[in-house]
Write a protein that holds these residues in place. Structure first.
Motif, PDB file in Angstrom:
ATOM      1  N   LEU A  38       0.861  -1.185   0.000  1.00  0.00           N
ATOM      2  CA  LEU A  38       0.000   0.000   0.000  1.00  0.00           C
ATOM      3  C   LEU A  38       0.892   1.228   0.000  1.00  0.00           C
ATOM      4  O   LEU A  38       1.612   1.476   0.962  1.00  0.00           O
ATOM      5  N   ILE A  39       0.859   1.985  -1.073  1.00  0.00           N
ATOM      6  CA  ILE A  39       1.692   3.170  -1.202  1.00  0.00           C
ATOM      7  C   ILE A  39       0.806   4.388  -0.973  1.00  0.00           C
ATOM      8  O   ILE A  39      -0.208   4.553  -1.643  1.00  0.00           O
ATOM      9  N   PRO A  40       1.163   5.256  -0.018  1.00  0.00           N
ATOM     10  CA  PRO A  40       0.319   6.429   0.257  1.00  0.00           C
ATOM     11  C   PRO A  40       0.302   7.401  -0.918  1.00  0.00           C
ATOM     12  O   PRO A  40       1.293   7.548  -1.633  1.00  0.00           O
ATOM     13  N   GLU A  41      -0.841   8.022  -1.105  1.00  0.00           N
ATOM     14  CA  GLU A  41      -0.961   9.077  -2.104  1.00  0.00           C
ATOM     15  C   GLU A  41      -0.130  10.264  -1.634  1.00  0.00           C
ATOM     16  O   GLU A  41       0.144  10.404  -0.443  1.00  0.00           O
ATOM     17  N   GLN A  42       0.246  11.161  -2.524  1.00  0.00           N
ATOM     18  CA  GLN A  42       1.079  12.314  -2.170  1.00  0.00           C
ATOM     19  C   GLN A  42       0.416  13.148  -1.075  1.00  0.00           C
ATOM     20  O   GLN A  42       1.085  13.611  -0.163  1.00  0.00           O
ATOM     21  N   ALA A  43      -0.903  13.336  -1.139  1.00  0.00           N
ATOM     22  CA  ALA A  43      -1.609  14.133  -0.125  1.00  0.00           C
ATOM     23  C   ALA A  43      -1.461  13.498   1.253  1.00  0.00           C
ATOM     24  O   ALA A  43      -1.301  14.194   2.247  1.00  0.00           O
ATOM     25  N   GLU A  44      -1.494  12.148   1.336  1.00  0.00           N
ATOM     26  CA  GLU A  44      -1.346  11.463   2.610  1.00  0.00           C
ATOM     27  C   GLU A  44       0.056  11.666   3.164  1.00  0.00           C
ATOM     28  O   GLU A  44       0.238  11.847   4.357  1.00  0.00           O
ATOM     29  N   VAL A  45       1.055  11.633   2.309  1.00  0.00           N
ATOM     30  CA  VAL A  45       2.436  11.836   2.739  1.00  0.00           C
ATOM     31  C   VAL A  45       2.599  13.236   3.299  1.00  0.00           C
ATOM     32  O   VAL A  45       3.203  13.437   4.339  1.00  0.00           O
TER      33      VAL A  45
END
Length: 85
Positions: A36-43
């Motif tokens: 599961l790779i976080p979206e840029q907004a989540e990062v």
């Protein structure tokens, strides 16, 4: 099938590197991996305060020194200019 949730990183070569080893006793066996790779907004949300620790410590030292010298703002003035909703 048993599920184990762990965290890790993908290194520059594309290898999955776990933060901690999996504590299972039945090695080796094949596993299925879902990444599961976080979206840029989540990062960006996770990294809201990336102030270096040394900068925070220096700020706290200054604040403590100012408080000891009696250089304090009244609480009523602290919120001036801050748009708290």
């Amino acid at each position: 099938m048993k599920a184990i949730e762990v965290t890790g990183r993908i290194d520059p070569q594309g290898n999955l590197v776990l933060d901690q080893p999996i504590q299972e006793t039945t090695y080796p066996h094949q596993v299925r991996v879902i990444v599961l790779i976080p979206e840029q907004a989540e990062v960006e949300e996770d990294d809201l305060d990336d102030t270096p620790v040394e900068e925070i410590k220096a700020s706290l030292r200054r604040a403590l020194q100012q408080a000891k010298m009696g250089q304090r703002l009244p609480l009523s003035q602290m919120w001036e200019g801050i748009d708290a909703q």
